[in-house]
Design a protein around this motif. Structure first.
Motif, PDB file in Angstrom:
ATOM      1  N   LYS A   1      -5.400   5.192   1.467  1.00 20.46           N
ATOM      2  CA  LYS A   1      -4.303   4.314   1.875  1.00 20.46           C
ATOM      3  C   LYS A   1      -4.400   4.004   3.371  1.00 20.46           C
ATOM      4  O   LYS A   1      -4.256   2.862   3.795  1.00 20.46           O
ATOM      5  CB  LYS A   1      -2.970   5.009   1.553  1.00 20.46           C
ATOM      6  CG  LYS A   1      -1.806   4.096   1.439  1.00 20.46           C
ATOM      7  CD  LYS A   1      -0.541   4.854   1.080  1.00 20.46           C
ATOM      8  CE  LYS A   1      -0.555   5.318  -0.349  1.00 20.46           C
ATOM      9  NZ  LYS A   1       0.750   5.805  -0.806  1.00 20.46           N
TER      10      LYS A   1
ATOM     11  N   LEU B   1       0.825  -1.209   0.000  1.00 24.38           N
ATOM     12  CA  LEU B   1       0.000   0.000   0.000  1.00 24.38           C
ATOM     13  C   LEU B   1       0.856   1.255   0.000  1.00 24.38           C
ATOM     14  O   LEU B   1       0.508   2.251  -0.633  1.00 24.38           O
ATOM     15  CB  LEU B   1      -0.936   0.006   1.199  1.00 24.38           C
ATOM     16  CG  LEU B   1      -2.109  -0.960   1.112  1.00 24.38           C
ATOM     17  CD1 LEU B   1      -2.792  -1.071   2.463  1.00 24.38           C
ATOM     18  CD2 LEU B   1      -3.086  -0.517   0.054  1.00 24.38           C
TER      19      LEU B   1
ATOM     20  N   ASN C   1       1.651   2.345  -3.376  1.00 20.42           N
ATOM     21  CA  ASN C   1       0.513   2.657  -4.218  1.00 20.42           C
ATOM     22  C   ASN C   1       0.322   4.165  -4.284  1.00 20.42           C
ATOM     23  O   ASN C   1       0.560   4.864  -3.316  1.00 20.42           O
ATOM     24  CB  ASN C   1      -0.743   1.982  -3.636  1.00 20.42           C
ATOM     25  CG  ASN C   1      -1.879   1.973  -4.597  1.00 20.42           C
ATOM     26  OD1 ASN C   1      -2.373   3.020  -4.980  1.00 20.42           O
ATOM     27  ND2 ASN C   1      -2.304   0.791  -4.982  1.00 20.42           N
TER      28      ASN C   1
END
Length: 118
Positions: free
Chosen positions: A99, A89, A92
């Motif tokens: 998130k 994450l 990302n």
């Protein structure tokens, strides 16, 4: 209103989180498709399924977690799996709030999977 968000992490795995207006524990992470019972990745088709020792597809685990009837990382702990997901994450490009939310929800999803139920 039902919102479903997908997010990608580590080795092209992704986590599907359904945000429902009425939170029902059994509905929060259970969709109609199969999920890996180790990492929570949706198993869209046979190409994502792990394999049993006899070469047949596993109905419970993805190719990243389970091959030839064994876990790829048999000594992996729950906390280590959570960290793998959270690190993915971090890489990302989604908004920070999203998130944060997915990082908080991921351990809850994992606790409901076969590999981590105790």
């Amino acid at each position: 209103m039902n919102h479903s968000w997908m997010l990608w992490f580590n080795r092209k795995k992704f986590l599907s989180v359904n945000l429902l207006t009425e939170f029902k524990k059994k509905d929060l992470f259970m969709a109609k498709k199969a999920f890996c019972q180790s990492c929570g990745m949706p198993i869209a088709d046979d190409s994502y399924k792990g394999t049993q020792a006899n070469g047949e597809f596993s109905t419970d685990y993805c190719i990243y977690c389970y091959m030839q009837g064994r876990f790829v990382q048999p000594e992996l702990t729950f906390d280590e799996m959570v960290e793998i997901g959270r690190k993915g994450l971090d890489n990302n490009s989604m908004p920070k709030m999203q998130k944060w939310l997915f990082k908080k929800l991921y351990p809850i999803q994992l606790k409901g999977l076969k590999r981590w139920k105790n």
